[in-house]
Motif scaffolding. Structure first.
Motif, short mmCIF file in Angstrom:
data_model
loop_
_atom_site.label_atom_id
_atom_site.label_comp_id
_atom_site.label_asym_id
_atom_site.label_seq_id
_atom_site.Cartn_x
_atom_site.Cartn_y
_atom_site.Cartn_z
N GLY A 50 0.83 -1.19 0.00
CA GLY A 50 0.00 0.00 0.00
C GLY A 50 0.86 1.24 0.00
O GLY A 50 2.09 1.16 0.14
N ALA A 122 -3.54 10.59 4.91
CA ALA A 122 -4.59 9.76 5.52
C ALA A 122 -5.85 10.58 5.74
O ALA A 122 -5.79 11.78 5.98
CB ALA A 122 -4.09 9.19 6.84
N ARG A 124 -8.50 8.71 7.55
CA ARG A 124 -9.19 7.97 8.62
C ARG A 124 -8.16 7.27 9.50
O ARG A 124 -7.15 6.78 8.99
CB ARG A 124 -10.14 6.92 8.02
N SER A 128 -6.06 -1.38 15.14
CA SER A 128 -5.98 -2.81 14.84
C SER A 128 -5.56 -3.56 16.09
O SER A 128 -4.74 -3.05 16.88
CB SER A 128 -4.95 -3.07 13.73
N GLU A 136 -1.61 -9.97 13.41
CA GLU A 136 -2.70 -8.99 13.34
C GLU A 136 -4.04 -9.70 13.24
O GLU A 136 -4.24 -10.57 12.40
CB GLU A 136 -2.51 -8.06 12.14
N GLU A 139 -9.15 -5.03 12.27
CA GLU A 139 -9.53 -3.73 12.79
C GLU A 139 -10.54 -3.88 13.93
O GLU A 139 -11.44 -4.72 13.87
CB GLU A 139 -10.14 -2.89 11.67
N ARG A 157 -3.77 2.59 12.90
CA ARG A 157 -3.63 2.34 11.47
C ARG A 157 -4.28 3.50 10.71
O ARG A 157 -5.40 3.88 11.01
CB ARG A 157 -4.31 1.04 11.07
N TYR A 159 -5.73 5.18 7.14
CA TYR A 159 -6.36 4.80 5.87
C TYR A 159 -6.50 6.03 4.98
O TYR A 159 -6.70 7.14 5.49
CB TYR A 159 -7.75 4.20 6.09
N GLN A 163 -8.17 2.72 1.68
CA GLN A 163 -7.03 1.80 1.56
C GLN A 163 -6.12 1.93 2.78
O GLN A 163 -5.81 3.04 3.22
CB GLN A 163 -6.23 2.15 0.30
N LYS A 164 -5.74 0.78 3.32
CA LYS A 164 -4.84 0.81 4.47
C LYS A 164 -3.47 1.33 4.05
O LYS A 164 -2.92 0.88 3.04
CB LYS A 164 -4.71 -0.58 5.08
#
Lengths: 220, 125
Positions: A50, A122, A124, A128, A136, A139, A157, A159, A163-164
């Motif tokens: 990502g 980001a 958001r 997690s 992991e 979320e 985390r 976003y 998308q993470k």
């Protein structure tokens, strides 16, 4: 060996074999991944899957394999240091953009491999949850319930457009009661929430100008 | 006029035959441009994108690993170390491949030199 153990071993081997060790460079001579705990197979296998978040940092693990040669001394170089800052094996997103991350010989301007990297702002922040050995779980979508003495490992985390994003954020954790205690893990940047006594608490996490909360109830 | 044309055409073809051959060995990243045209000796790159390409001479042997750029603020070029050999070489047999990586730094046009020949580079926004 019993069947469940054999199955788990086969699944782990399949993950590693099918996904390789991180993301393959454009020249296929290096594999890059965010530095992961060695037992976290999914983290090791997923590579750089990502964009890197603006303001977040990731320690890059580079694995190379040359027939007949041990790995030579190398260095990471960013094509645009104003977008992606490189400090040793640590990369940090400075502003939104795209760059080439070059793996070069340490003492020569010669390229071993390279990878295109995007840096994105980001929009958001989420939390997690992890197992105590670093795997992991996903979320956190609802409040957490713990028994006294139990713990929960959390990481912030970021976003962007759903998308993470990659990278550890310099997240600040705060609580409004002494029902739980927050312990910062030294090697992972994650935070362990330890339930101390029955009651309720709200954990507030801020990172990258964003905030989220988690309600925790500790049961007797 | 005709008397001069023939030697000129011969000289041009000989000169063209002595040029290096350039072939891309990496694909562009998703949504971006990174390509090389051997015929026009030109490279097109998106800003921040890179392209690796291989260089061979007319005999199929690897080019020299020399590089230079007219404007490092527009495009950079580096030799690349590949761990494989050329498939054929008319006189010298398999040799370490000669490859280069060109990086789009800022929008604009410049020229780079790779293996002895010049290539025009256009960096797109």
């Amino acid at each position: 060996m019993n069947r469940p153990v054999l199955g788990a071993f086969a699944a782990a081997a399949l993950v590693v074999a099918s996904c390789g060790n991180g993301s393959e460079g454009a020249l296929g001579q290096a594999h890059l991944s965010a530095d992961c705990p060695s037992q976290d197979l999914s983290c090791v296998a997923q590579g750089l899957d990502g964009p890197l978040a603006v303001g977040a940092a990731a320690r890059i693990n580079v694995v190379q394999a040359f027939p007949g040669s041990a790995t030579p001394p190398t260095r990471l170089v960013s094509s645009h240091p104003d977008v992606l800052v490189v400090d040793g094996d640590l990369v940090r997103g400075a502003t939104a953009g795209r760059v080439t991350l070059l793996v070069m010989l340490a003492d020569e301007d010669a390229v071993i491999d390279f990878m295109h990297v995007w840096v994105t702002a980001a929009d958001r922040l989420a939390l997690s949850a992890f197992t105590s050995d670093g795997r992991e779980l996903g979320e956190v979508v609802t409040g957490a319930e713990l028994l006294t003495g139990e713990d929960l490992v959390l990481a912030a985390r970021l976003y962007g457009r759903g998308q993470k994003l990659l990278g550890d954020t310099q997240a600040a954790f705060a609580i409004d009661s002494d029902v739980v205690t927050l312990l910062r893990e030294a090697t992972s940047g994650r935070t362990r929430v330890v339930a101390r006594k029955p009651g309720q608490a709200t954990i507030t996490v801020t990172a990258g100008g964003l905030a989220t909360t988690l309600a925790v109830e500790v049961k007797p | 006029m005709t008397r001069w044309c023939v030697p000129l055409l011969l000289a041009a073809s000989v000169a063209a035959g002595c040029e290096n051959r350039y072939e891309a060995i990496t694909a562009p990243p998703p949504g971006l441009t990174a390509s090389i045209d051997d015929k026009s000796k030109s490279i097109r790159l998106s800003l921040g994108a890179s392209l690796a390409f291989e260089c061979t001479n007319t005999e199929g042997d690897p080019c020299a690993r020399t590089t230079s750029t007219s404007s490092a603020s527009t495009a950079l070029i580096f030799p690349a170390n590949l761990d494989t050999l050329t498939e054929w070489g008319r006189e010298h047999g398999p040799q370490p491949r000669s490859a280069f990586v060109v990086v789009g730094i800022a929008e604009g046009r410049t020229t780079v030199e790779a293996g002895g020949d010049s290539l025009s580079v256009t960096v797109l926004p």
